[in-house]
Design a protein around this motif. Structure first.
Motif, PDB file in Angstrom:
ATOM      1  N   TYR A  99      -5.521   2.103   2.040  1.00  5.85           N
ATOM      2  CA  TYR A  99      -4.827   3.451   1.739  1.00  5.85           C
ATOM      3  C   TYR A  99      -3.400   2.863   1.298  1.00  5.85           C
ATOM      4  CZ  TYR A  99      -2.019   7.547   2.330  1.00  5.85           C
ATOM      5  OH  TYR A  99      -0.957   8.418   2.066  1.00  5.85           O
ATOM      6  N   LEU A 100      -2.827   3.594   0.367  1.00  2.84           N
ATOM      7  CA  LEU A 100      -1.618   3.193  -0.360  1.00  2.84           C
ATOM      8  C   LEU A 100      -0.948   4.841  -0.718  1.00  2.84           C
ATOM      9  CD1 LEU A 100       0.451   1.302  -1.379  1.00  2.84           C
ATOM     10  CD2 LEU A 100      -0.606   1.132  -3.391  1.00  2.84           C
ATOM     11  N   GLY A 101       0.235   5.004  -0.068  1.00  2.00           N
ATOM     12  CA  GLY A 101       0.677   6.501  -0.314  1.00  2.00           C
ATOM     13  C   GLY A 101       2.125   6.211  -1.072  1.00  2.00           C
ATOM     14  N   PHE A 102       2.641   7.033  -1.792  1.00  2.00           N
ATOM     15  CA  PHE A 102       4.058   7.013  -2.193  1.00  2.00           C
ATOM     16  C   PHE A 102       4.736   8.336  -1.934  1.00  2.00           C
ATOM     17  CE2 PHE A 102       1.374   4.386  -4.914  1.00  2.00           C
ATOM     18  CZ  PHE A 102       2.398   3.055  -4.905  1.00  2.00           C
ATOM     19  N   ASP A 103       5.842   8.125  -1.447  1.00  2.00           N
ATOM     20  CA  ASP A 103       6.753   9.221  -1.100  1.00  2.00           C
ATOM     21  C   ASP A 103       8.139   9.022  -1.828  1.00  2.00           C
ATOM     22  OD1 ASP A 103       8.296  11.274   0.119  1.00  2.00           O
ATOM     23  OD2 ASP A 103       8.038  10.567   2.160  1.00  2.00           O
ATOM     24  N   PRO A 104       7.960   9.715  -2.982  1.00  2.00           N
ATOM     25  CA  PRO A 104       9.156   9.380  -3.955  1.00  2.00           C
ATOM     26  C   PRO A 104      10.549   9.902  -3.250  1.00  2.00           C
ATOM     27  CG  PRO A 104       7.315  10.408  -4.834  1.00  2.00           C
ATOM     28  CD  PRO A 104       6.986  10.384  -3.595  1.00  2.00           C
ATOM     29  N   ASP A 105      10.464  11.060  -2.671  1.00  4.01           N
ATOM     30  CA  ASP A 105      11.710  11.597  -2.070  1.00  4.01           C
ATOM     31  C   ASP A 105      12.328  10.811  -0.959  1.00  4.01           C
ATOM     32  OD1 ASP A 105      11.154  14.129  -3.381  1.00  4.01           O
ATOM     33  OD2 ASP A 105       9.967  14.984  -1.770  1.00  4.01           O
ATOM     34  N   ALA A 106      11.633  10.172  -0.167  1.00  2.00           N
ATOM     35  CA  ALA A 106      12.035   9.278   0.741  1.00  2.00           C
ATOM     36  C   ALA A 106      12.117   7.634   0.098  1.00  2.00           C
ATOM     37  CB  ALA A 106      11.249   9.142   2.161  1.00  2.00           C
ATOM     38  N   ARG A 107      11.558   7.574  -0.854  1.00  2.00           N
ATOM     39  CA  ARG A 107      11.525   6.166  -1.476  1.00  2.00           C
ATOM     40  C   ARG A 107      10.920   5.161  -0.903  1.00  2.00           C
ATOM     41  NH1 ARG A 107      13.570   5.348  -5.959  1.00  2.00           N
ATOM     42  NH2 ARG A 107      13.982   3.064  -5.639  1.00  2.00           N
ATOM     43  N   LYS A 108       9.853   5.710  -0.188  1.00  2.00           N
ATOM     44  CA  LYS A 108       9.096   4.722   0.821  1.00  2.00           C
ATOM     45  C   LYS A 108       7.394   4.759   0.215  1.00  2.00           C
ATOM     46  CE  LYS A 108      11.790   4.826   4.695  1.00  2.00           C
ATOM     47  NZ  LYS A 108      12.384   3.462   4.723  1.00  2.00           N
ATOM     48  N   LEU A 109       6.674   3.695   0.619  1.00  2.00           N
ATOM     49  CA  LEU A 109       5.453   3.477   0.273  1.00  2.00           C
ATOM     50  C   LEU A 109       4.812   2.861   1.615  1.00  2.00           C
ATOM     51  CD1 LEU A 109       4.040   0.747  -0.324  1.00  2.00           C
ATOM     52  CD2 LEU A 109       5.452   0.970  -2.266  1.00  2.00           C
ATOM     53  N   LEU A 110       3.581   3.567   1.981  1.00  2.00           N
ATOM     54  CA  LEU A 110       2.659   3.294   3.040  1.00  2.00           C
ATOM     55  C   LEU A 110       1.469   2.355   2.682  1.00  2.00           C
ATOM     56  CD1 LEU A 110       2.229   3.107   6.108  1.00  2.00           C
ATOM     57  CD2 LEU A 110       1.118   5.488   5.469  1.00  2.00           C
ATOM     58  N   PHE A 111       1.402   1.464   3.222  1.00  2.00           N
ATOM     59  CA  PHE A 111       0.104   0.565   2.820  1.00  2.00           C
ATOM     60  C   PHE A 111      -0.703   0.108   4.224  1.00  2.00           C
ATOM     61  CE2 PHE A 111      -2.239  -3.541   2.756  1.00  2.00           C
ATOM     62  CZ  PHE A 111      -3.064  -3.215   1.748  1.00  2.00           C
ATOM     63  N   VAL A 112      -2.104   0.704   4.269  1.00  2.00           N
ATOM     64  CA  VAL A 112      -2.835   0.526   5.528  1.00  2.00           C
ATOM     65  C   VAL A 112      -4.016   0.040   5.103  1.00  2.00           C
ATOM     66  CG1 VAL A 112      -4.001   1.601   7.604  1.00  2.00           C
ATOM     67  CG2 VAL A 112      -1.937   2.542   6.635  1.00  2.00           C
ATOM     68  N   ASP A 113      -4.310  -1.070   5.971  1.00  2.00           N
ATOM     69  CA  ASP A 113      -5.566  -2.011   5.685  1.00  2.00           C
ATOM     70  C   ASP A 113      -6.287  -2.022   7.217  1.00  2.00           C
ATOM     71  OD1 ASP A 113      -7.630  -3.536   5.302  1.00  2.00           O
ATOM     72  OD2 ASP A 113      -6.492  -4.949   3.902  1.00  2.00           O
ATOM     73  N   VAL A 114      -7.147  -1.434   7.477  1.00  2.00           N
ATOM     74  CA  VAL A 114      -7.965  -1.471   8.522  1.00  2.00           C
ATOM     75  C   VAL A 114      -8.591  -2.425   8.907  1.00  2.00           C
ATOM     76  CG1 VAL A 114      -9.587  -0.271  10.043  1.00  2.00           C
ATOM     77  CG2 VAL A 114      -8.328   1.135   8.518  1.00  2.00           C
ATOM     78  N   ASN A 115      -8.936  -3.163   7.859  1.00  2.00           N
ATOM     79  CA  ASN A 115      -9.843  -4.549   8.229  1.00  2.00           C
ATOM     80  C   ASN A 115      -8.767  -5.687   8.747  1.00  2.00           C
ATOM     81  OD1 ASN A 115     -11.949  -3.383   7.251  1.00  2.00           O
ATOM     82  ND2 ASN A 115     -11.854  -4.092   5.259  1.00  2.00           N
ATOM     83  N   ASP A 116      -7.758  -5.794   8.023  1.00  2.00           N
ATOM     84  CA  ASP A 116      -6.660  -6.670   8.518  1.00  2.00           C
ATOM     85  C   ASP A 116      -5.666  -6.184   9.390  1.00  2.00           C
ATOM     86  OD1 ASP A 116      -7.743  -8.313   6.355  1.00  2.00           O
ATOM     87  OD2 ASP A 116      -6.201  -7.949   5.017  1.00  2.00           O
ATOM     88  N   HIS A 117      -5.658  -4.821   9.946  1.00  2.00           N
ATOM     89  CA  HIS A 117      -4.981  -4.261  10.885  1.00  2.00           C
ATOM     90  C   HIS A 117      -3.413  -4.372  10.441  1.00  2.00           C
ATOM     91  CE1 HIS A 117      -8.102  -4.508  13.685  1.00  2.00           C
ATOM     92  NE2 HIS A 117      -8.357  -5.929  13.537  1.00  2.00           N
ATOM     93  N   THR A 118      -3.308  -4.062   9.103  1.00  2.00           N
ATOM     94  CA  THR A 118      -1.975  -4.249   8.543  1.00  2.00           C
ATOM     95  C   THR A 118      -1.649  -2.445   8.547  1.00  2.00           C
ATOM     96  OG1 THR A 118      -2.592  -5.853   7.444  1.00  2.00           O
ATOM     97  CG2 THR A 118      -0.793  -4.825   6.312  1.00  2.00           C
TER      98      THR A 118
END
Length: 176
Positions: A99-118
């Motif tokens: 999963y990759l999500g972008f929050d332009p208001d907070a200027r943050k992005l979230l990356f989740v990889d379940v297989n690598d536990h990231t």
């Protein structure tokens, strides 16, 4: 695990046509002949049961299991959303559990990889560059190069029909 499911789905799809043909043959054979030999009727019943079981297996492979994978992934993302992360643009790869999500208001992005536990919540300032690489008849790769040593490259597959849309999102977010 998801790769195994994709391979199984491919084999399922390849053998679907012969199973449908046998199912229809057995169904019409059973409906059309009242004086069949007993062994023919038993074979017809077995083919009908096999066809129905094959269709149920297909429903499980194409609907239920991917939904379970997606729910597991979104459960991890939901923890960040309850803590104030509000993505406007999201890329989801159920096949690779990313999963990759972008929050332009907070200027943050979230990356989740379940297989690598990231699970990484990064500032936009940690992104050095991005590229969207599309190859014919393959999924398009969205690749972010970061300044974080533990996560130098973020890679996720996106729908190749949305390549231009994602390029526009990334130019809007990063401005380069």
């Amino acid at each position: 695990m998801q790769i195994i499911w994709r391979v199984l789905q491919t084999f399922y799809a390849v053998f679907l046509l012969p199973v449908v043909a046998l199912f229809i043959f057995a169904l019409f054979s059973e409906l059309g002949h009242d004086r069949q030999a007993l062994y023919m009727r038993e074979a017809s019943y077995m083919l009908i049961a096999f066809g129905l079981a094959y269709f149920v297996l297909g429903y499980v492979m194409f609907k239920t299991v991917p939904d379970l994978f997606k729910a597991k992934l979104m459960k991890r993302v939901a923890r960040f959303k309850t803590n104030g992360f509000k993505p406007k643009f999201e890329a989801l790869s159920v096949l690779f559990n990313r999963y990759l999500g972008f929050d332009p208001d907070a200027r943050k992005l979230l990356f989740v990889d379940v297989n690598d536990h990231t699970e990484q919540l990064l500032d936009f300032d940690n992104i050095n560059s991005w590229e969207v690489e599309g190859r014919k008849n393959n999924p398009t790769d969205l690749r972010l190069l970061t300044a974080v040593p533990s996560l130098p490259v973020i890679n996720i597959n996106i729908d190749r029909h949305k390549t231009d849309e994602w390029k526009a999102y990334l130019r809007m977010i990063f401005g380069w």
